[in-house]
Write a protein that holds these residues in place. Structure first.
Motif, PDB file in Angstrom:
ATOM      1  N   GLU A 391       0.837  -1.217   0.000  1.00  0.00           N
ATOM      2  CA  GLU A 391       0.000   0.000   0.000  1.00  0.00           C
ATOM      3  C   GLU A 391       0.862   1.253   0.000  1.00  0.00           C
ATOM      4  N   ILE A 392       1.944   1.260   0.772  1.00  0.00           N
ATOM      5  CA  ILE A 392       2.829   2.418   0.816  1.00  0.00           C
ATOM      6  C   ILE A 392       3.514   2.631  -0.527  1.00  0.00           C
ATOM      7  N   LEU A 393       3.946   1.540  -1.170  1.00  0.00           N
ATOM      8  CA  LEU A 393       4.610   1.642  -2.458  1.00  0.00           C
ATOM      9  C   LEU A 393       3.672   2.162  -3.537  1.00  0.00           C
ATOM     10  N   LEU A 394       2.424   1.656  -3.556  1.00  0.00           N
ATOM     11  CA  LEU A 394       1.446   2.137  -4.534  1.00  0.00           C
ATOM     12  C   LEU A 394       1.145   3.629  -4.343  1.00  0.00           C
ATOM     13  N   GLN A 395       1.047   4.061  -3.079  1.00  0.00           N
ATOM     14  CA  GLN A 395       0.761   5.485  -2.822  1.00  0.00           C
ATOM     15  C   GLN A 395       1.912   6.366  -3.304  1.00  0.00           C
ATOM     16  N   GLN A 396       3.168   5.943  -3.105  1.00  0.00           N
ATOM     17  CA  GLN A 396       4.306   6.699  -3.596  1.00  0.00           C
ATOM     18  C   GLN A 396       4.315   6.775  -5.112  1.00  0.00           C
ATOM     19  N   LEU A 398       1.693   6.561  -7.123  1.00  0.00           N
ATOM     20  CA  LEU A 398       0.612   7.448  -7.550  1.00  0.00           C
ATOM     21  C   LEU A 398       0.999   8.918  -7.373  1.00  0.00           C
ATOM     22  N   ASP A 399       1.633   9.216  -6.284  1.00  0.00           N
ATOM     23  CA  ASP A 399       2.067  10.605  -6.056  1.00  0.00           C
ATOM     24  C   ASP A 399       3.077  11.036  -7.111  1.00  0.00           C
ATOM     25  N   GLN A 400       3.985  10.182  -7.458  1.00  0.00           N
ATOM     26  CA  GLN A 400       4.979  10.529  -8.468  1.00  0.00           C
ATOM     27  C   GLN A 400       4.362  10.597  -9.865  1.00  0.00           C
ATOM     28  N   ALA A 401       3.340   9.780 -10.117  1.00  0.00           N
ATOM     29  CA  ALA A 401       2.728   9.785 -11.443  1.00  0.00           C
ATOM     30  C   ALA A 401       2.024  11.101 -11.739  1.00  0.00           C
ATOM     31  N   PHE A 402       1.380  11.694 -10.761  1.00  0.00           N
ATOM     32  CA  PHE A 402       0.640  12.934 -10.965  1.00  0.00           C
ATOM     33  C   PHE A 402       1.420  14.161 -10.504  1.00  0.00           C
ATOM     34  N   ASN A 403       2.683  13.978 -10.198  1.00  0.00           N
ATOM     35  CA  ASN A 403       3.527  15.119  -9.832  1.00  0.00           C
ATOM     36  C   ASN A 403       4.072  15.750 -11.113  1.00  0.00           C
ATOM     37  N   PHE A 404       3.613  16.920 -11.449  1.00  0.00           N
ATOM     38  CA  PHE A 404       3.966  17.580 -12.704  1.00  0.00           C
ATOM     39  C   PHE A 404       4.439  18.991 -12.389  1.00  0.00           C
ATOM     40  N   ASN A 405       5.681  19.344 -12.799  1.00  0.00           N
ATOM     41  CA  ASN A 405       6.239  20.659 -12.488  1.00  0.00           C
ATOM     42  C   ASN A 405       6.486  21.436 -13.771  1.00  0.00           C
ATOM     43  N   SER A 406       6.970  22.662 -13.625  1.00  0.00           N
ATOM     44  CA  SER A 406       7.175  23.551 -14.763  1.00  0.00           C
ATOM     45  C   SER A 406       8.287  23.049 -15.683  1.00  0.00           C
ATOM     46  N   ARG A 407       9.266  22.393 -15.108  1.00  0.00           N
ATOM     47  CA  ARG A 407      10.356  21.880 -15.957  1.00  0.00           C
ATOM     48  C   ARG A 407       9.845  20.810 -16.918  1.00  0.00           C
ATOM     49  N   ASP A 408       8.983  19.891 -16.414  1.00  0.00           N
ATOM     50  CA  ASP A 408       8.391  18.876 -17.277  1.00  0.00           C
ATOM     51  C   ASP A 408       7.559  19.512 -18.381  1.00  0.00           C
ATOM     52  N   LEU A 409       6.832  20.610 -18.038  1.00  0.00           N
ATOM     53  CA  LEU A 409       6.011  21.272 -19.045  1.00  0.00           C
ATOM     54  C   LEU A 409       6.874  21.912 -20.125  1.00  0.00           C
ATOM     55  N   ALA A 433       1.172   8.475 -21.023  1.00  0.00           N
ATOM     56  CA  ALA A 433       0.375   9.118 -19.969  1.00  0.00           C
ATOM     57  C   ALA A 433       0.957  10.470 -19.545  1.00  0.00           C
ATOM     58  N   ARG A 434       2.303  10.598 -19.556  1.00  0.00           N
ATOM     59  CA  ARG A 434       2.925  11.870 -19.198  1.00  0.00           C
ATOM     60  C   ARG A 434       2.558  12.960 -20.199  1.00  0.00           C
ATOM     61  N   ASP A 435       2.455  12.597 -21.495  1.00  0.00           N
ATOM     62  CA  ASP A 435       2.053  13.574 -22.505  1.00  0.00           C
ATOM     63  C   ASP A 435       0.604  14.006 -22.299  1.00  0.00           C
ATOM     64  N   LEU A 436      -0.253  13.066 -21.921  1.00  0.00           N
ATOM     65  CA  LEU A 436      -1.655  13.405 -21.655  1.00  0.00           C
ATOM     66  C   LEU A 436      -1.753  14.391 -20.485  1.00  0.00           C
ATOM     67  N   LEU A 437      -0.959  14.138 -19.456  1.00  0.00           N
ATOM     68  CA  LEU A 437      -0.963  15.043 -18.308  1.00  0.00           C
ATOM     69  C   LEU A 437      -0.389  16.411 -18.682  1.00  0.00           C
ATOM     70  N   ALA A 438       0.636  16.416 -19.545  1.00  0.00           N
ATOM     71  CA  ALA A 438       1.232  17.685 -19.969  1.00  0.00           C
ATOM     72  C   ALA A 438       0.271  18.487 -20.827  1.00  0.00           C
ATOM     73  N   MET A 439      -0.509  17.800 -21.688  1.00  0.00           N
ATOM     74  CA  MET A 439      -1.471  18.519 -22.530  1.00  0.00           C
ATOM     75  C   MET A 439      -2.542  19.199 -21.694  1.00  0.00           C
TER      76      MET A 439
END
Length: 484
Positions: A391-396, A398-409, A433-439
């Motif tokens: 459970e702890i690993l999955l939560q980490q 998920l947090d990293q998957a939706f963590n999007f900053n200005s550098r990635d954009l 999926a990262r491109d979908l989040l960036a769009m």
């Protein structure tokens, strides 16, 4: 020089046993010429002035003469022997001649009608004005000088009229002077209150004097000075206006400097800007008024009210005890021939008596506070189970998957633009999926680009579009500008 020509003995009329009467003559004449009682279309002739002086001589008392060196230097003017006046008119003539001789009044004769008038000289009017204001019951609105300073500075900042700056500079000088006058008045009233109480011991009179001051001076002047016209209230606003004036363009400030040097040549010093000096002086006066004069005024007002409270309480106590049984008993004991024996006997009876009372100001009731329990037991570390680690690993993840900053954009837009400078939102790549989040965050590109580097402009077309992942989204163009 001040004492020059016929002003050599300017203050001679204010000496001698008739000095109070001369002052009263000057007050009445000043009120007749320069106050609401004045008729500015008419000049006072000799007979009218003699009538005014006769009225003043009737009002004012005659003081005792010292009969010392003062009489030896008395000028040989008409009526030099002051104690031989036969009537009020003769004394009024002597007062008029003395004031004309020593420069308080001027004699002006009309060449057409040969009628003589006696207006105040410039120095006579300036020195008579404080004599009138000392005993004046009219309330002067001196508390507006702070607001006048602010209004004049705002007018100067908006219109650039140099006389507004000079007015603000003069108003700021009166702020400190008014505080000084008010502090001196409070100290004087405190001494007068003590002096009257020592002389008469009248509770009603002391109370009336205190409340008269609070109604006639505190409410219309001091209360406003400490609230609506407080220098602390307007100090920041004045500072902002001065800062706005300092930021004006150099050509405008140079023109102001030139005008100030023309109007105030006596203030010009080599190597000093007159404009900057006046602005610094206004700021310094406001600082001194806030940090020095206002606390001193509050301290003087507190001292005056505290002294009045002590005196009124003391007089009330003496007045209430003056006819009491305790006072009568003390008086009888003092007149008793066996006073010493009675006091010795009373002292022996009270020798073993002790009375101890708690001081309520020194007694405090403490409320007991319940302390929070602290668990200090040492427990063995329990290993995490397989499900908990998963459970702890999955939560980490998920947090990293939706963590999007200005550098990635920025990296995504750089890949999408390639070598071009303009792209439509329909053409944004969606490879993972990262491109979908960036769009979904593409519109934030304009805000991200403000931090430095190339600037991205967003232009909406007003139409909508859709793809495999979004049912509907706005169509827009992202254009790269000012790129290196």
């Amino acid at each position: 020089m001040f004492f020059a020509d016929h002003y050599q003995h300017f203050f001679r009329p204010l000496t001698g046993k008739y000095r109070e009467q001369v002052v009263e003559c000057l007050r009445l004449l000043y009120e007749r010429l320069y106050t609401a009682k004045a008729d500015y279309g008419e000049s006072l002739a000799r007979e009218q002035i003699l009538e005014i002086f006769s009225e003043a001589l009737t009002r004012a008392p005659q003081l005792d003469s010292d009969d010392g060196p003062e009489d030896a230097i008395r000028p040989k003017s008409p009526g030099a022997k002051e104690h031989r006046f036969r009537n009020l008119r003769e004394q009024a003539v002597w007062v008029l001649n003395s004031l004309v001789e020593f420069g308080w009044l001027e004699k002006q004769v009309d060449s057409a009608t040969l009628v003589a008038t006696y207006p105040f000289s410039r120095r006579g009017r300036l020195f008579t004005q404080p004599l009138v204001e000392v005993n004046s019951t009219r309330v002067r609105t001196r508390h507006r000088n702070t607001r006048n300073t602010l209004n004049a500075l705002e007018a100067f900042a908006s219109r650039g009229e140099i006389h507004d700056l000079i007015d603000a500079w003069e108003y700021s000088e009166r702020i400190v002077a008014d505080f000084t006058d008010m502090i001196a008045e409070l100290e004087e009233r405190k001494r007068e209150l003590v002096r009257e109480v020592e002389a008469q011991l009248l509770v009603q009179q002391a109370t009336d004097e205190f409340f008269s001051f609070m109604e006639s001076r505190f409410q219309p002047d001091l209360a406003i000075r400490l609230s609506a016209d407080s220098v602390e209230k307007h100090r920041d606003a004045i500072g902002r206006v001065i800062a706005r004036i300092r930021r004006k363009d150099k050509a405008q400030k140079a023109e102001w400097e030139r005008r100030l040097r023309q109007l105030l040549p006596e203030l010009v010093e080599e190597g000093r800007s007159l404009l900057w000096w006046m602005l610094d002086t206004i700021e310094d006066r406001m600082r001194r008024a806030c940090e020095v004069k206002l606390p001193a005024l509050r301290h003087a007002l507190h001292g005056f009210t505290k002294r009045a409270d002590i005196i009124i309480r003391q007089l009330s106590y003496l007045h209430s005890q003056s006819e009491g049984a305790f006072t009568d008993l003390c008086q009888q004991l003092g007149e008793n021939p066996e006073r010493d024996e009675l006091l010795s006997h009373l002292g022996q009876q009270l020798g073993s008596f002790q009375l101890r009372l708690f001081d309520p100001r020194q007694t405090q009731l403490w409320q007991r506070q319940r302390r929070q329990p602290v668990n200090t037991r040492v427990e063995e570390e329990q290993p995490l189970g397989e499900d908990n680690r998963r459970e702890i690993l999955l939560q980490q993840m998920l947090d990293q998957a939706f963590n999007f900053n200005s550098r990635d954009l920025r990296d995504y837009l750089q890949k999408a633009l390639g070598s071009g400078r303009r792209i439509n939102s329909r053409e944004l790549p969606l490879d993972n999926a990262r491109d979908l989040l960036a769009m979904s965050h593409a519109l934030e590109a304009a805000a991200v680009s403000q931090g430095g580097g190339p600037r991205v402009a967003v232009e909406f077309t007003g139409e909508t579009a859709s793809n495999d992942y979004f049912d509907q989204f706005d169509e827009y163009y992202l254009e790269l500008k000012d790129s290196d």
